[in-house]
Design a protein around this motif. Sequence first.
Motif, short mmCIF file in Angstrom:
data_model
loop_
_atom_site.label_atom_id
_atom_site.label_comp_id
_atom_site.label_asym_id
_atom_site.label_seq_id
_atom_site.Cartn_x
_atom_site.Cartn_y
_atom_site.Cartn_z
N ILE A 1 27.29 17.53 31.33
CA ILE A 1 27.21 16.50 32.67
C ILE A 1 26.39 17.23 33.83
CG2 ILE A 1 29.12 15.12 31.84
CD1 ILE A 1 30.80 16.63 34.14
N GLY A 2 26.00 16.51 34.83
CA GLY A 2 25.52 17.08 36.18
C GLY A 2 24.16 17.58 35.63
N GLU A 3 23.56 18.57 36.23
CA GLU A 3 22.13 18.91 36.22
C GLU A 3 21.99 19.69 34.87
OE1 GLU A 3 22.01 23.28 38.70
OE2 GLU A 3 22.15 21.22 39.61
N SER A 4 23.19 20.07 34.32
CA SER A 4 22.89 20.97 32.91
C SER A 4 22.60 19.74 32.02
CB SER A 4 24.14 21.60 32.58
OG SER A 4 25.32 20.71 32.48
N HIS A 5 22.74 18.43 32.07
CA HIS A 5 22.47 17.44 31.07
C HIS A 5 20.80 17.47 30.86
CE1 HIS A 5 21.78 13.64 29.27
NE2 HIS A 5 22.98 13.68 28.51
N PRO A 6 20.20 17.51 29.81
CA PRO A 6 18.85 17.52 29.41
C PRO A 6 18.07 16.61 30.13
CG PRO A 6 19.91 17.36 27.39
CD PRO A 6 21.15 17.45 28.49
N ARG A 7 18.75 15.31 30.36
CA ARG A 7 17.78 14.24 30.77
C ARG A 7 18.13 14.10 32.48
NH1 ARG A 7 18.16 9.24 27.24
NH2 ARG A 7 20.48 9.69 27.56
N ALA A 8 18.93 14.85 33.11
CA ALA A 8 19.11 14.70 34.52
C ALA A 8 17.87 14.72 35.33
CB ALA A 8 19.87 16.21 34.82
N LYS A 9 17.96 14.03 36.34
CA LYS A 9 16.63 13.82 37.06
C LYS A 9 16.89 14.49 38.58
CE LYS A 9 15.31 9.26 35.24
NZ LYS A 9 15.31 7.75 35.22
N LEU A 10 17.95 14.75 38.90
CA LEU A 10 18.25 15.15 39.98
C LEU A 10 19.31 16.42 39.84
CD1 LEU A 10 19.03 12.16 42.33
CD2 LEU A 10 17.02 13.40 42.34
N LEU A 11 19.14 17.70 40.67
CA LEU A 11 19.81 18.58 40.86
C LEU A 11 21.27 18.19 41.29
CD1 LEU A 11 17.37 21.44 41.67
CD2 LEU A 11 18.48 20.90 39.28
N PHE B 1 13.20 11.04 46.85
CA PHE B 1 13.52 11.82 45.56
C PHE B 1 12.74 11.47 44.52
CE2 PHE B 1 17.37 12.46 48.55
CZ PHE B 1 17.44 13.74 48.17
N ASP B 2 11.93 10.59 44.79
CA ASP B 2 11.08 10.09 43.63
C ASP B 2 11.72 9.56 42.43
OD1 ASP B 2 8.20 9.54 42.63
OD2 ASP B 2 8.17 11.35 41.63
N VAL B 3 12.80 8.77 42.67
CA VAL B 3 13.50 8.31 41.42
C VAL B 3 13.68 6.65 41.97
CG1 VAL B 3 14.87 10.14 40.97
CG2 VAL B 3 15.93 8.59 42.62
N VAL C 1 21.74 12.80 48.37
CA VAL C 1 21.56 11.29 48.19
C VAL C 1 22.77 10.66 48.86
CG1 VAL C 1 21.71 9.36 46.40
CG2 VAL C 1 19.93 11.55 46.19
N LEU C 2 24.04 11.13 48.39
CA LEU C 2 25.03 10.58 48.99
C LEU C 2 25.22 10.51 50.68
CD1 LEU C 2 27.74 11.64 46.13
CD2 LEU C 2 26.51 9.29 46.44
N ALA C 3 24.90 11.74 50.96
CA ALA C 3 24.90 11.76 52.52
C ALA C 3 24.11 11.07 53.20
CB ALA C 3 24.71 13.42 52.92
N LEU C 4 22.68 10.90 52.71
CA LEU C 4 21.72 10.01 53.24
C LEU C 4 22.45 8.55 53.13
CD1 LEU C 4 18.55 11.47 51.68
CD2 LEU C 4 19.29 11.22 54.21
N LEU C 5 22.95 8.10 52.03
CA LEU C 5 23.34 6.72 51.90
C LEU C 5 24.75 6.58 53.05
CD1 LEU C 5 23.44 6.24 48.04
CD2 LEU C 5 21.98 5.11 49.78
N ASP C 6 25.51 7.54 53.05
CA ASP C 6 26.51 7.43 54.50
C ASP C 6 25.73 7.25 55.57
OD1 ASP C 6 28.36 7.38 52.44
OD2 ASP C 6 28.82 9.69 52.80
N ALA C 7 24.63 7.93 55.89
CA ALA C 7 24.06 7.89 57.05
C ALA C 7 23.34 6.47 57.26
CB ALA C 7 23.04 8.90 57.25
N GLY C 8 23.26 5.68 56.36
CA GLY C 8 22.77 4.34 56.41
C GLY C 8 21.48 3.97 55.89
N LEU C 9 21.03 4.98 55.30
CA LEU C 9 19.63 4.66 54.66
C LEU C 9 19.67 3.67 53.56
CD1 LEU C 9 18.80 7.49 56.25
CD2 LEU C 9 17.20 7.68 54.62
#
Length: 76
Positions: free
Chosen positions: A14-24, A48-50, A31-39
Amino acid sequence: MQKVIAFNENGRRIGESHPRAKLLDHEVEQVLALLDAGLSYAAVAAKFDVSKSCIAHIASGRRRGQLVARVARVSV
């Protein structure tokens, strides 16, 4: 050098150790902080180019919503 790999309760990577992970892991926290900030999903996705659906799944817990059951250290 050693690398840490995280596994869930089913023994799957799971997480960034998963071979298909797109984000660290630290990027997911940003991402979660930016969403909490209202973006919007679109603004965060562009930063993040996703896809917007990737951001939506992170926000809802469908992605990156698992707990680490165990870790393994492997030499690289």
